[in-house]
Design a protein around this motif. Structure first.
Motif, PDB file in Angstrom:
ATOM      1  N   VAL A  64       0.828  -1.215   0.000  1.00 26.45           N
ATOM      2  CA  VAL A  64       0.000   0.000   0.000  1.00 26.45           C
ATOM      3  C   VAL A  64       0.858   1.259   0.000  1.00 26.45           C
ATOM      4  N   THR A  65       2.205   1.147  -0.221  1.00 27.07           N
ATOM      5  CA  THR A  65       3.062   2.332  -0.262  1.00 27.07           C
ATOM      6  C   THR A  65       2.690   3.156  -1.489  1.00 27.07           C
ATOM      7  N   GLY A  66       2.499   4.479  -1.268  1.00 23.15           N
ATOM      8  CA  GLY A  66       2.129   5.387  -2.337  1.00 23.15           C
ATOM      9  C   GLY A  66       0.629   5.566  -2.453  1.00 23.15           C
ATOM     10  N   SER A  67      -0.111   4.786  -1.731  1.00 23.69           N
ATOM     11  CA  SER A  67      -1.571   4.919  -1.787  1.00 23.69           C
ATOM     12  C   SER A  67      -2.034   5.948  -0.754  1.00 23.69           C
ATOM     13  N   PRO A  68      -3.126   6.610  -1.043  1.00 22.40           N
ATOM     14  CA  PRO A  68      -3.704   7.498  -0.026  1.00 22.40           C
ATOM     15  C   PRO A  68      -4.024   6.669   1.251  1.00 22.40           C
ATOM     16  N   ALA A 109      -5.349   2.838   1.632  1.00 27.26           N
ATOM     17  CA  ALA A 109      -4.438   1.836   2.194  1.00 27.26           C
ATOM     18  C   ALA A 109      -5.118   1.077   3.331  1.00 27.26           C
ATOM     19  N   LEU A 110      -5.818   1.818   4.207  1.00 22.85           N
ATOM     20  CA  LEU A 110      -6.509   1.167   5.336  1.00 22.85           C
ATOM     21  C   LEU A 110      -7.592   0.214   4.841  1.00 22.85           C
ATOM     22  N   VAL A 148       0.797   7.156   1.753  1.00 21.08           N
ATOM     23  CA  VAL A 148       1.618   6.286   2.587  1.00 21.08           C
ATOM     24  C   VAL A 148       3.019   6.268   2.012  1.00 21.08           C
ATOM     25  N   THR A 149       3.969   6.624   2.822  1.00 20.47           N
ATOM     26  CA  THR A 149       5.342   6.676   2.336  1.00 20.47           C
ATOM     27  C   THR A 149       6.144   5.455   2.727  1.00 20.47           C
ATOM     28  N   THR A 162       3.531   4.756   7.652  1.00 26.08           N
ATOM     29  CA  THR A 162       3.998   6.137   7.816  1.00 26.08           C
ATOM     30  C   THR A 162       3.331   6.964   6.745  1.00 26.08           C
ATOM     31  N   VAL A 163       2.732   8.100   7.131  1.00 26.74           N
ATOM     32  CA  VAL A 163       1.921   8.913   6.210  1.00 26.74           C
ATOM     33  C   VAL A 163       2.529  10.308   6.129  1.00 26.74           C
ATOM     34  N   ALA A 164       2.555  10.845   4.914  1.00 23.32           N
ATOM     35  CA  ALA A 164       3.033  12.217   4.702  1.00 23.32           C
ATOM     36  C   ALA A 164       1.869  13.155   4.955  1.00 23.32           C
ATOM     37  N   GLY A 165       1.927  13.866   6.036  1.00 20.35           N
ATOM     38  CA  GLY A 165       0.852  14.774   6.405  1.00 20.35           C
ATOM     39  C   GLY A 165       0.668  14.789   7.932  1.00 20.35           C
TER      40      GLY A 165
END
Length: 842
Positions: free
Chosen positions: A776-780, A784-785, A810-811, A831-834
């Protein structure tokens, strides 16, 4: 010759006195009542004893007792009319001679010989000495002694000489006024009337000080020959007037009254106003039985004399004023309650009666005493029969005090079993068997005889296991026989003695099983039962009953009356517990119909009904007064429950006790209000003995039941449950559990074993399912959840890295996508960017 002999006697007497007075006044040859001579003293006269009761704070006369109806007065109460009439009638030269009047003797002798008259010559002093002698003779203890002494006082020339000698001695010791006063107080006026004061009251209805000249002369005329001159008999009036006029003439002759006074008195007709004074208790109305009790108190107490005869003589002659404990206001209301509840006449074919007595708790003072029948000491029930509505027997008291042989106390005797129960560590909430059963020989050690005994309950259905408190409320025989079987009968009987219980006939108490229920020969009086129950009201201090507050003698000194024996008979804590139990009897038990009579006061009571309702009782009260009310058979064995409508209130005979007790206690409470509260009993007297529950695990039901019953518990079976160790049908557990404590008589429930539980088949455990972690890396974050949830990975942790990257992507993820893992146990770290505010993990 008679005249010469008389003069010689008098001359010789006077010569002896004049020449050798010391010898004449100290000669001991004169034995008997006249051996007084120089030390002769003014006699203490017989006077009537009066018994008083209280009404509205004042002393009210109940009854008088006398052999001589006499009221002694003082010199300032003697008017001139009486003084002059006495001199005119008996001794005109009284203030001139020295005790013997030679001129008077000579004059009398001449008149008697020459004119054939029967004129006396004794002076007032001589007559007084003679009367003293007679009075002292009458007080001797036996009739033989009385007769012998009386003969010495009245017969022969020797007596005349001794009389004269003592008269001379008297005048050497006392003033003329003192002697005249003594004579006026001792002289007889006919029948049992003695003394001028009682004569004035009886014949004319006035005090001596208010007698007119004519009245005084008429009364003093009687003294000359009381049987023929007393003016309460019409046939004597003419003779009395002749003698009265002679007295008046003598008064005029000696200038004791004026001509005008004489003439007015001569013209005055003799018009007596007879005012009888009753003697004895018959005139005391509803208080007559109490009065009779007071008389018997005096007759029975050695403090008043060595013998009964001596004590009774004092009662009739000592001039006591006996002030009693009776409250006439309460007495009147008690009598009204009796009349409204119990008729004087028995039901046809029966001999029934009622009695009630109230005592003050803490003092033993009797406040009221009433009976259904009228007092009559002239006849007995035996001669008149059961239909006669009067009797001399006091149903309230013991035989020795004018009472009957007493009555069976019935269940009122249960108080002693309850007291002994509590003193032996038991409690009111302990549970016992209330159903009656036969008791074999040996159940009641020390009983005589011991048994066998098969008591019964009064009412069907009142048996069964129940607390002692409930059994007391309902007066259940089975409860008290069960209690007694766990105690010692001799201890119960001893406890009754300590609280003042005794048989009315004073016979020894019988200690046999029926005594537990008050249904044996231990008959008691209502006064005894009132005193017993007053011990509870007084929190354990017993006071014997008293009827007399004080006694004052005729000279103003006090005579010690019998006092109440007050002592602690019970620990206060025990008395409080008994009062607590008997309060429930009044509020919700066999006496519940009487509770309203006490108003707002705390109260207690116990009822009693003997076998076949031959006697019925209510005993109890408040913290201030206690009343015992009895209705039953005076003789015979009529069942009061089978006599309907006998009571004036319309009740059957067995229920008449309730309004009787209630009416009396309502009056008592109005005058002596009781406390409104009562202390709570100590916990130990409620719970009593606690017993450890035996361990009966593994025992058969029969053995377990026997063990628990022997320990003092009730037992029942409550179901079953499996046990891998206890055979089927045996006891697997109890409630309460083994080893715990429970109140004696409590119910223990047995649970039996149903055997070992069946073995259930087992299945192999399922191996955990594995899956590949989705990348799920790169997915909102929201996407991802959702992807992880769809793959079964529910454990996720989100960490925020505020880089400003758009879309909340998701980074980084751990484990990385494609890693085999168990979804139910593997946590996924994202880990999420934001920031969290912009990218919530929802």
């Amino acid at each position: 010759m008679l005249g010469i002999l008389g003069i010689l006697v008098v001359a010789g007497l006077m010569l002896t006195v004049g020449v050798a007075p010391a010898i004449a006044l100290s000669n001991d040859a004169a034995a008997g009542p006249f051996a007084l001579a120089a030390d002769l003293k003014i006699a203490k006269l017989q006077q009537k004893t009066q018994i008083y009761a209280k009404q509205n704070g004042k002393d009210v006369l109940l009854a008088s007792f006398y052999t001589q109806n006499r009221a002694v007065i003082t010199w300032d109460q003697v008017p001139a009319s009486v003084k002059n009439a006495t001199l005119g009638a008996e001794d005109p030269r009284f203030y001139d001679h020295g005790g013997v009047d030679p001129m008077g003797i000579l004059s009398a002798l001449v008149n008697n010989v020459v004119h054939g008259s029967n004129r006396g010559a004794s002076t007032i002093s001589q007559q007084y000495v003679k009367n003293v002698c007679i009075q002292e003779a009458e007080l001797l203890p036996t009739q033989t002694q009385v007769d012998a002494a009386y003969a010495q006082c009245t017969g022969g020339i020797q007596r005349k000489l001794k009389e004269a000698r003592n008269a001379i001695a008297l005048e050497k010791q006392y003033t003329k006024d003192e002697i005249l006063l003594g004579y006026l107080n001792i002289a007889g006026f006919g029948g049992r009337i003695y003394g001028i004061e009682s004569a004035a009251q009886y014949y004319y209805g006035v005090h001596a000080k208010d007698l007119t000249i004519a009245q005084a002369a008429s009364l003093m005329a009687i003294v000359n020959n009381p049987n023929y001159l007393r003016i309460d008999e019409k046939a004597n009036l003419a003779a009395n007037r002749t003698r009265r006029d002679y007295v008046l003439d003598t008064e005029l002759k000696y200038k004791l009254i004026s001509q005008a006074e004489h003439d007015a008195a001569i013209k005055t007709p003799i018009t007596p106003k007879i005012t009888p004074t009753t003697t004895g208790c018959a005139g005391a109305g509803s208080a007559a039985f109490f009065c009779d009790y007071v008389v018997n108190v005096v007759k029975n107490d050695p403090a008043f004399g060595k013998t009964v005869g001596e004590r009774y003589n004092k009662l009739q002659s000592a001039g006591w004023r006996i002030y009693t404990t009776l409250d006439l206001g309460l007495q009147a209301k008690a009598d009204a309650s009796m009349k409204a509840s119990v008729p004087a006449k028995s039901a046809p074919g029966t001999d029934l009666g009622g009695a009630a007595v109230s005592v003050e708790a803490g003092t033993g003072r009797i406040l009221s005493m009433v009976e259904s029948k009228r007092y009559d000491d002239t006849v007995s029930a035996a001669t008149k029969g059961a239909d006669y509505t009067a009797t001399s027997v006091n149903y309230n008291t013991d035989t020795a005090y004018g009472g009957s042989a007493g009555f069976q106390p019935g269940s009122t005797f249960k108080i002693f079993t309850l007291i002994d129960w509590l003193e032996n560590g038991h409690g009111l909430n302990e549970i016992v068997q209330g159903s009656t059963r036969p008791y074999p020989v040996g159940t009641f050690p020390c009983a005589n005889p011991d048994g066998p005994w098969s008591p019964g309950n009064d009412t069907a259905g009142e048996g069964g296991y129940q607390t002692v408190l409930r059994g007391t409320e309902g007066s259940v025989n089975g409860v008290f026989t069960s209690m007694a079987s766990k105690l010692k009968l001799c201890d119960i009987m001893q406890k009754s003695v300590e609280l003042g219980f005794h048989r009315a006939d004073n016979a020894p108490l019988e200690a046999n099983p029926p005594a537990i229920l008050g249904s044996n020969a231990n008959t008691a009086s209502p006064l005894t039962m009132a005193s017993v129950y007053a011990t509870i009201a007084n929190k354990g201090i017993y006071c014997s009953s008293v009827a007399i507050d004080r006694i004052v003698s005729s000279d103003g000194t006090t005579v010690a009356p019998p006092t109440a024996d007050c002592h602690r008979a019970l620990p206060e804590s025990i008395a409080i517990a008994v009062g607590y139990a008997f309060h429930d009897v009044l509020t919700s038990g066999t006496a519940y119909s009487d509770a309203g009579s006490l108003g707002g006061a705390w109260g207690f009571a116990k009822t009693g009904t003997t076998d076949f309702a031959h006697s019925t009782w209510v005993v109890g009260g408040s913290t201030k007064t206690v009343t015992a009310a009895w209705v039953g058979n005076v003789s015979g064995q009529a069942n009061l429950r089978l006599i309907p409508g006998w009571s004036p209130s319309g009740l059957r005979a067995a229920d008449a006790r309730h309004p009787l007790w209630s009416g009396i206690m309502a009056a008592n409470e109005a005058k002596y209000p009781g406390d409104t509260t009562w202390p709570a009993p100590a916990t130990q007297y409620l719970t009593g003995q606690e017993i450890q529950v035996p361990d009966v695990t593994g025992a058969t039901l029969a053995d377990a039941k026997a063990t628990l019953l022997a320990a003092g518990f009730q037992v029942k079976t409550g179901g079953s449950k499996p046990s891998p160790t206890v055979p089927s049908g045996s006891v697997v557990s109890t409630n309460p559990a083994a080893g715990t404590s429970a109140v004696a008589g409590a119910m223990v429930t047995l649970t039996k074993s149903s055997g070992a539980a069946p073995v259930q088949p087992t299945t192999a455990p399922t191996a955990p399912t594995t899956a590949t972690v989705p990348p799920v890396t790169g997915s909102p974050l929201t996407q991802a959840l959702a992807t992880l949830s769809g793959a079964g990975f529910a454990q996720r942790t989100v960490t925020y890295a505020a880089t400003g990257a758009p879309g909340c992507l998701v980074t980084q993820q751990t484990p990385t996508g494609g890693t085999p893992s168990t979804p139910t146990t593997t946590p996924i770290q994202l880990t999420v960017a934001g920031d969290q505010a912009s990218c919530p993990a929802q």
